[in-house]
Write a protein that holds these residues in place. Structure first.
Motif, PDB file in Angstrom:
ATOM      1  N   ARG A  67      -5.063   5.543   0.079  1.00 39.00           N
ATOM      2  CA  ARG A  67      -4.349   4.513   0.827  1.00 39.00           C
ATOM      3  C   ARG A  67      -5.073   4.196   2.133  1.00 39.00           C
ATOM      4  O   ARG A  67      -5.238   3.035   2.514  1.00 39.00           O
ATOM      5  CB  ARG A  67      -2.925   5.008   1.119  1.00 39.00           C
ATOM      6  CG  ARG A  67      -1.858   3.946   1.013  1.00 39.00           C
ATOM      7  CD  ARG A  67      -0.469   4.496   1.313  1.00 39.00           C
ATOM      8  NE  ARG A  67      -0.189   5.775   0.692  1.00 39.00           N
ATOM      9  CZ  ARG A  67       0.236   5.913  -0.563  1.00 39.00           C
ATOM     10  NH1 ARG A  67       0.398   4.855  -1.328  1.00 39.00           N
ATOM     11  NH2 ARG A  67       0.476   7.098  -1.056  1.00 39.00           N
TER      12      ARG A  67
ATOM     13  N   GLU B 111      -2.675   9.671  -0.470  1.00 41.19           N
ATOM     14  CA  GLU B 111      -2.728   9.165   0.895  1.00 41.19           C
ATOM     15  C   GLU B 111      -4.153   8.867   1.341  1.00 41.19           C
ATOM     16  O   GLU B 111      -4.402   7.875   2.042  1.00 41.19           O
ATOM     17  CB  GLU B 111      -2.080  10.169   1.851  1.00 41.19           C
ATOM     18  CG  GLU B 111      -1.952   9.674   3.276  1.00 41.19           C
ATOM     19  CD  GLU B 111      -1.041   8.462   3.401  1.00 41.19           C
ATOM     20  OE1 GLU B 111      -1.173   7.733   4.402  1.00 41.19           O
ATOM     21  OE2 GLU B 111      -0.192   8.263   2.513  1.00 41.19           O
TER      22      GLU B 111
ATOM     23  N   LEU C 220       0.824  -1.215   0.000  1.00 44.38           N
ATOM     24  CA  LEU C 220       0.000   0.000   0.000  1.00 44.38           C
ATOM     25  C   LEU C 220       0.853   1.258   0.000  1.00 44.38           C
ATOM     26  O   LEU C 220       0.531   2.239  -0.680  1.00 44.38           O
ATOM     27  CB  LEU C 220      -0.932   0.016   1.205  1.00 44.38           C
ATOM     28  CG  LEU C 220      -2.170  -0.876   1.106  1.00 44.38           C
ATOM     29  CD1 LEU C 220      -3.009  -0.750   2.373  1.00 44.38           C
ATOM     30  CD2 LEU C 220      -3.006  -0.518  -0.108  1.00 44.38           C
ATOM     31  N   GLU C 221       1.935   1.239   0.746  1.00 42.84           N
ATOM     32  CA  GLU C 221       2.774   2.435   0.839  1.00 42.84           C
ATOM     33  C   GLU C 221       3.401   2.802  -0.501  1.00 42.84           C
ATOM     34  O   GLU C 221       3.674   3.979  -0.761  1.00 42.84           O
ATOM     35  CB  GLU C 221       3.849   2.224   1.899  1.00 42.84           C
ATOM     36  CG  GLU C 221       3.293   2.226   3.321  1.00 42.84           C
ATOM     37  CD  GLU C 221       4.352   1.882   4.352  1.00 42.84           C
ATOM     38  OE1 GLU C 221       5.413   1.348   3.956  1.00 42.84           O
ATOM     39  OE2 GLU C 221       4.117   2.142   5.552  1.00 42.84           O
TER      40      GLU C 221
END
Length: 329
Positions: free
Chosen positions: A312, A309, A302-303
């Motif tokens: 995410r 963001e 995911l990062e």
């Protein structure tokens, strides 16, 4: 960033013994893998070793589910007898580790009214957050009206139903997934392709059968990036004019179905899913222990994803927390 894993499997010793009584040869490939392989200890563990594996992967909370075929290949009486003890075991693990585990109920789908009653107990008394069911039950596809009691209960409770693949029907397996010898035949019929196609077809059948028109609040979760069917929605649209559904088939995927990777850490599939169903419909799952994320790889997926963001966070925790916030206890 909290990270939930929504397809995190386990098994109990009692279920293993029931499988052996039902099929001493353990003919179903995934059952044999669960019972007698190097992942069996991981499936049986609901304490320190599992939590250590979560820490290694970067997963904060696992939503536990009985591994395939669950109770769905057993004789009805035995399946019904096992569903409550199995769910009690999940609830006990959640009580031991309340910040690390949640749970999906295991159901005896061959007795739909009993399964619906057990789902209500599991949610209202045990605190579980829905159910995981496998795509067929003793030779019957889960779109059949006889299973709709389960969907009615899930809609009423406002809990999700995670639809997991199961081995295709024997006639299908024989026709399409044999001829290369084990273990190629077994993998072709299950994790490589067969059971994903089968699960996607089951969801498509559920839509066409009118399940979501009858239960418009029902929320289904599909792993493995939508079990193949997600990638064919433009083609499937040719059926819209042939059905009597209230909406185009693709719209049900954007209102009633959530998608998880189910252990396939692909940014390419993530981009396709985002374009197809939107960020509001995607959550995370690692498919433990059949897929093992290590050294923070779940969080790394995911990062490093090419998304903002806020997106995410949606995938990691906001979508799941929002979904279960409305559960009727």
């Amino acid at each position: 960033m909290r990270l939930y894993g929504l397809e995190e499997h386990f098994v109990t010793a009692d279920v293993i013994e029931a499988w052996k009584r039902h099929d001493p040869r353990l003919a179903e490939p995934m059952m044999k893998w669960a019972v007698a392989s190097d992942i069996t200890p991981a499936l049986l563990d609901l304490d320190s070793e599992r939590i250590a594996a979560m820490d290694d992967a970067g997963i904060d909370v696992s939503v536990l589910s009985l591994t395939t075929p669950g109770l769905q290949n057993l004789d009805t009486a035995e399946a019904v007898a096992l569903q409550a003890p199995t769910n009690d075991a999940i609830a006990a693990a959640v009580r031991r580790h309340p910040g690390r585990f949640q749970g999906f109920a295991a159901l005896a789908t061959s007795a739909p009214s009993a399964a619906a009653a057990e789902l209500r107990r599991a949610v209202t008394e045990l605190g579980l957050n829905g159910t995981l069911v496998n795509a067929n039950s003793d030779g019957r596809s889960l779109d059949a009206p006889e299973f709709w009691d389960i969907y009615e209960a899930a809609e009423d409770l406002r809990v999700p139903v995670y639809l997991h693949p199961s081995v295709p029907f024997p006639a299908v397996t024989k026709a399409y997934y044999r001829g290369f010898g084990a273990p190629v035949d077994d993998m072709l019929a299950t994790g490589a392709f067969g059971w994903h196609y089968d699960a996607g077809l089951t969801v498509l059948r559920m839509i066409i059968a009118g399940v979501f028109d009858r239960f418009p609040g029902l929320q289904l979760v599909l792993g493995h990036w939508g079990e193949v069917v997600l990638f064919y929605l433009d083609r499937i649209a040719a059926m819209d004019k042939l059905t009597e559904l209230r909406r185009p088939i693709a719209e049900y995927f954007r209102s009633n179905i959530y998608i998880t990777p189910g252990g396939i850490s692909s940014h390419k599939y993530l981009r396709w899913s985002l374009e197809t169903v939107g960020i509001e419909r995607i959550m995370y799952a690692s498919d433990y222990p059949f897929n093992r994320e290590r050294a923070g790889s779940a969080r790394h997926f995911l990062e490093t994803a090419p998304i903002v963001e806020a997106a995410r966070e949606r995938i990691a925790f906001r979508n799941w927390e929002g979904l279960i916030a409305g559960i009727r206890r």
